[in-house]
Scaffold this motif. Sequence first.
Motif, PDB file in Angstrom:
ATOM      1  N   VAL A  92       3.860   1.737  -8.470  1.00  0.00           N
ATOM      2  CA  VAL A  92       3.209   2.206  -7.222  1.00  0.00           C
ATOM      3  C   VAL A  92       3.136   3.761  -7.713  1.00  0.00           C
ATOM      4  O   VAL A  92       2.132   4.372  -7.641  1.00  0.00           O
ATOM      5  CB  VAL A  92       3.925   2.062  -6.178  1.00  0.00           C
ATOM      6  N   ALA A  93       4.022   4.550  -8.265  1.00  0.00           N
ATOM      7  CA  ALA A  93       4.161   5.693  -8.594  1.00  0.00           C
ATOM      8  C   ALA A  93       3.246   6.203  -9.755  1.00  0.00           C
ATOM      9  O   ALA A  93       2.512   6.944  -9.859  1.00  0.00           O
ATOM     10  CB  ALA A  93       5.542   6.198  -8.735  1.00  0.00           C
ATOM     11  N   GLY A  94       3.094   4.979 -10.604  1.00  0.00           N
ATOM     12  CA  GLY A  94       2.317   5.458 -11.881  1.00  0.00           C
ATOM     13  C   GLY A  94       0.885   5.391 -11.396  1.00  0.00           C
ATOM     14  O   GLY A  94       0.051   5.794 -12.518  1.00  0.00           O
ATOM     15  N   VAL A  95       0.416   4.902 -10.431  1.00  0.00           N
ATOM     16  CA  VAL A  95      -0.938   5.003 -10.176  1.00  0.00           C
ATOM     17  C   VAL A  95      -1.314   5.852  -9.064  1.00  0.00           C
ATOM     18  O   VAL A  95      -2.346   5.725  -8.361  1.00  0.00           O
ATOM     19  CB  VAL A  95      -1.479   3.523  -9.837  1.00  0.00           C
ATOM     20  N   GLY A  96      -0.265   6.828  -8.999  1.00  0.00           N
ATOM     21  CA  GLY A  96      -0.646   7.845  -8.032  1.00  0.00           C
ATOM     22  C   GLY A  96      -0.487   7.445  -6.606  1.00  0.00           C
ATOM     23  O   GLY A  96      -1.320   7.523  -5.724  1.00  0.00           O
ATOM     24  N   GLY A  97       0.808   6.916  -6.362  1.00  0.00           N
ATOM     25  CA  GLY A  97       1.051   6.494  -4.893  1.00  0.00           C
ATOM     26  C   GLY A  97       1.074   7.665  -3.708  1.00  0.00           C
ATOM     27  O   GLY A  97       1.328   8.761  -4.040  1.00  0.00           O
ATOM     28  N   SER A 144       1.533   3.811  -0.260  1.00  0.00           N
ATOM     29  CA  SER A 144       1.024   2.715  -1.086  1.00  0.00           C
ATOM     30  C   SER A 144       1.932   1.754  -1.460  1.00  0.00           C
ATOM     31  O   SER A 144       3.013   1.933  -1.572  1.00  0.00           O
ATOM     32  CB  SER A 144       0.748   3.806  -2.544  1.00  0.00           C
ATOM     33  N   THR A 145       1.380   0.601  -1.729  1.00  0.00           N
ATOM     34  CA  THR A 145       2.138  -0.540  -1.891  1.00  0.00           C
ATOM     35  C   THR A 145       1.874  -1.090  -3.252  1.00  0.00           C
ATOM     36  O   THR A 145       1.047  -0.514  -4.002  1.00  0.00           O
ATOM     37  CB  THR A 145       1.538  -1.818  -1.037  1.00  0.00           C
ATOM     38  N   LEU A 146       2.662  -2.022  -3.633  1.00  0.00           N
ATOM     39  CA  LEU A 146       2.567  -2.830  -4.889  1.00  0.00           C
ATOM     40  C   LEU A 146       0.981  -3.496  -5.051  1.00  0.00           C
ATOM     41  O   LEU A 146       0.451  -3.265  -5.973  1.00  0.00           O
ATOM     42  CB  LEU A 146       3.617  -3.856  -5.395  1.00  0.00           C
ATOM     43  N   GLU A 147       0.622  -3.916  -3.924  1.00  0.00           N
ATOM     44  CA  GLU A 147      -0.885  -4.253  -4.172  1.00  0.00           C
ATOM     45  C   GLU A 147      -1.890  -3.413  -4.346  1.00  0.00           C
ATOM     46  O   GLU A 147      -2.745  -3.485  -5.179  1.00  0.00           O
ATOM     47  CB  GLU A 147      -1.176  -5.075  -2.606  1.00  0.00           C
ATOM     48  N   ASP A 148      -1.656  -2.119  -3.809  1.00  0.00           N
ATOM     49  CA  ASP A 148      -2.447  -0.988  -4.131  1.00  0.00           C
ATOM     50  C   ASP A 148      -2.333  -0.848  -5.595  1.00  0.00           C
ATOM     51  O   ASP A 148      -3.406  -0.639  -6.091  1.00  0.00           O
ATOM     52  CB  ASP A 148      -2.228   0.128  -3.339  1.00  0.00           C
ATOM     53  N   ALA A 149      -1.311  -0.656  -6.315  1.00  0.00           N
ATOM     54  CA  ALA A 149      -1.236  -0.230  -7.558  1.00  0.00           C
ATOM     55  C   ALA A 149      -1.745  -1.619  -8.306  1.00  0.00           C
ATOM     56  O   ALA A 149      -2.308  -1.381  -9.462  1.00  0.00           O
ATOM     57  CB  ALA A 149       0.345  -0.245  -8.000  1.00  0.00           C
ATOM     58  N   TYR A 150      -1.578  -2.853  -7.906  1.00  0.00           N
ATOM     59  CA  TYR A 150      -1.924  -4.027  -8.864  1.00  0.00           C
ATOM     60  C   TYR A 150      -3.666  -4.122  -8.648  1.00  0.00           C
ATOM     61  O   TYR A 150      -4.030  -4.181  -9.814  1.00  0.00           O
ATOM     62  CB  TYR A 150      -1.425  -5.574  -7.888  1.00  0.00           C
ATOM     63  N   LEU A 151      -4.154  -3.898  -7.613  1.00  0.00           N
ATOM     64  CA  LEU A 151      -5.561  -3.765  -7.745  1.00  0.00           C
ATOM     65  C   LEU A 151      -5.887  -2.487  -8.680  1.00  0.00           C
ATOM     66  O   LEU A 151      -7.063  -2.555  -9.212  1.00  0.00           O
ATOM     67  CB  LEU A 151      -6.128  -3.485  -6.382  1.00  0.00           C
ATOM     68  N   ALA A 152      -5.423  -1.452  -8.717  1.00  0.00           N
ATOM     69  CA  ALA A 152      -5.680  -0.172  -9.558  1.00  0.00           C
ATOM     70  C   ALA A 152      -5.642  -0.584 -10.927  1.00  0.00           C
ATOM     71  O   ALA A 152      -6.377  -0.289 -11.913  1.00  0.00           O
ATOM     72  CB  ALA A 152      -4.866   0.941  -9.186  1.00  0.00           C
ATOM     73  N   LEU A 153      -4.455  -1.646 -11.129  1.00  0.00           N
ATOM     74  CA  LEU A 153      -4.658  -1.881 -12.520  1.00  0.00           C
ATOM     75  C   LEU A 153      -5.306  -3.035 -13.085  1.00  0.00           C
ATOM     76  O   LEU A 153      -5.621  -3.237 -14.189  1.00  0.00           O
ATOM     77  CB  LEU A 153      -2.933  -2.361 -12.740  1.00  0.00           C
ATOM     78  N   THR A 154      -5.910  -3.907 -11.930  1.00  0.00           N
ATOM     79  CA  THR A 154      -6.607  -5.012 -12.473  1.00  0.00           C
ATOM     80  C   THR A 154      -8.043  -5.119 -12.003  1.00  0.00           C
ATOM     81  O   THR A 154      -8.769  -5.799 -12.784  1.00  0.00           O
ATOM     82  CB  THR A 154      -6.074  -6.390 -11.796  1.00  0.00           C
TER      83      THR A 154
END
Length: 308
Positions: free
Chosen positions: A218-223, A288-298
Motif C-alpha cells: 500500500v505504501a509503495g504505490v503512494g497510499g 488506501s487499501t491493499l485493493e487500491d495497491a493491487y489495482l495500481a499494480l495490475t
Amino acid sequence: MAAAVTVEALRKAYGAKVAVADVSLRVEEGEIFGLLGPNGSGKTTTVECVQGLRRADAGRVDVFGLDAVHDAAHVRRIVGSQLQESALPDRLRVAEALQLFSTFQPGGPPWQELLEEWGLADRRNTAFGDLSGGQRQRLFVALALVANPRLVVLDEMTTGLDPAARRVAWELVEAVRDRGTTVLMVTHFMDEAERLCDRVAVLVSGRIVARGTPAELVAGVGGRHVARFTAPTATDLGFLRAIPDVDEVRTGAGGDVAVTGSGPVVARVGHALVSRGLEPEDLRADGSTLEDAYLALTEPGGRAREGG
C-alpha cells in the motif's frame, strides 16, 4: 527464520502459452504467504510446481530443503492441499472421508481427533452433499491436515462462499498457522489477503511485480489517508490546509468534510480540531487499501514497478 519454500527463476509453458515466465520467491516457515494476481497470471501453476504436481520447464523449487522435482513423492507427503473447486462425492460421509484420506496419508493425528478439532464431530455421519459451505471448508482443511503436513496450500478456498462462511474459513486458516503449519494461499480477495497474510506477492503475466507485507505494498504505490467528519455549516476550516502532509480539504452537503493527505494526517487533523474547540463525534479514518495497491499494480497503464 528458515525458509519453508524457495522458488528460483521458475518457468512453465503449455505449448506456446507461457503460464509462468520468471518467478522467484521465498516463504518463511510459520508464515501465511499470499499469491495475488489476475486470472491467468500463473498463481495456480506456481503452487502446483511447489507441491510437485507439475514439473517446471526451468528453475528450481525447494520445499523444506527438498527438491520438488527429484523428491516429489517426499514433498507431497509433507504438503497438504485444498485446491480450486475441491469436491467430494455427495454421498460420502464426513467420517468416511477422513478415515479414507488417513489410509492414503498415514502418519498424522488420528482422524477422530481432526473431527473434534475442526468442529465436525456432530456432522460425522452427514453426507458431503448436505454440508453447508462453511462446514465443507472445515472438512477440506481437516483433510489437508490429515497427514500432519508442514506446509498447507490453499487455492481460492473461499470462492463462492457467503460472508459468514468466508469468516469461518479465515478463522480456520489462522488456526492452521497457529498450530505451527506454514500456509501458502492463492486468493482473489484483497480483504482476505490483508486480513490473513504476513506477506504477499503479486503476479502479472507470469512474473512477480511486487512483494512485501500488505502495508508495504500500500505504501509503495503512494497510499493516502482521509480524515472524514461533519462540521457545523459555515465553520471556517481553512486552518486544516496548513497542516503538514495535507493535500486537499473538501467540504460537501450537510457539513461533510474530507481531508486527504499522507503520513499521520488523521492524527494531526484530530489534534488541530480539538485545539480549536471542535470535537466531531464522527471523526473517522479512511485509507488506501491493499485493493487500491493491487489495482495500481495490475491495471493496464497503472502497473507499479517492484521496489527493493
